[in-house]
Design a protein around this motif. Structure first.
Motif: not given
Length: 137
Positions: A7-11, A97-101
């Motif tokens: 979660l911290l990574s996503s923030v 689009v990047d998060k399609l990863s």
């Protein structure tokens, strides 16, 4: 505990995108990527030395070195492409689009790492993909 770090990574990733978009204006995207990379490298080594993790360098296997180096190359290529896309596109469209990863990672984890592929994961993949396309239209 993994969830808290994820979660911290996503923030931090969200702030990374916004701050990068603000900072990349009028700057060559490759130069911006290089600057960001130097900061990341310095910060990572600072954390390694602050936590005493440098003692583990000699214990890293050849196989691990190879895969870590390949991962670093993939990261570098990803960042170069990401910064170029961010420079010429809108952050609100580039980032989804990047998060399609996420989708690609789940598929590759199944194919390469032989992780379990469930109906729940398939539904998630379809929803993420559909959501991505809704966001960029």
């Amino acid at each position: 505990m993994w969830f808290a770090f994820a979660l911290l990574s996503s923030v931090f990733a969200a702030f990374t995108s916004i701050l990068a978009k603000m900072g990349i204006e009028g700057v060559n995207s490759n130069l911006a990527t290089a600057i960001r990379t130097v900061v990341v490298v310095l910060m990572a080594w600072l954390i390694v030395f602050l936590t005493g993790a440098q003692t583990g360098l000699s214990e890293i296997s050849r196989k691990s070195w190879i895969f870590l180096i390949l991962s670093g190359i993939a990261t570098g290529l990803s960042w170069i492409c990401y910064y170029k896309a961010l420079q010429i596109g809108e952050a609100s469209k580039v980032v989804p689009v990047d998060k399609l990863s996420i989708v690609l990672t789940v598929i590759l984890a199944f194919l390469i790492l032989h992780e379990q592929f469930t109906m729940k994961k398939l539904i998630g993949i379809l929803l993420i993909t559909a959501g991505t396309f809704v966001m960029i239209l």
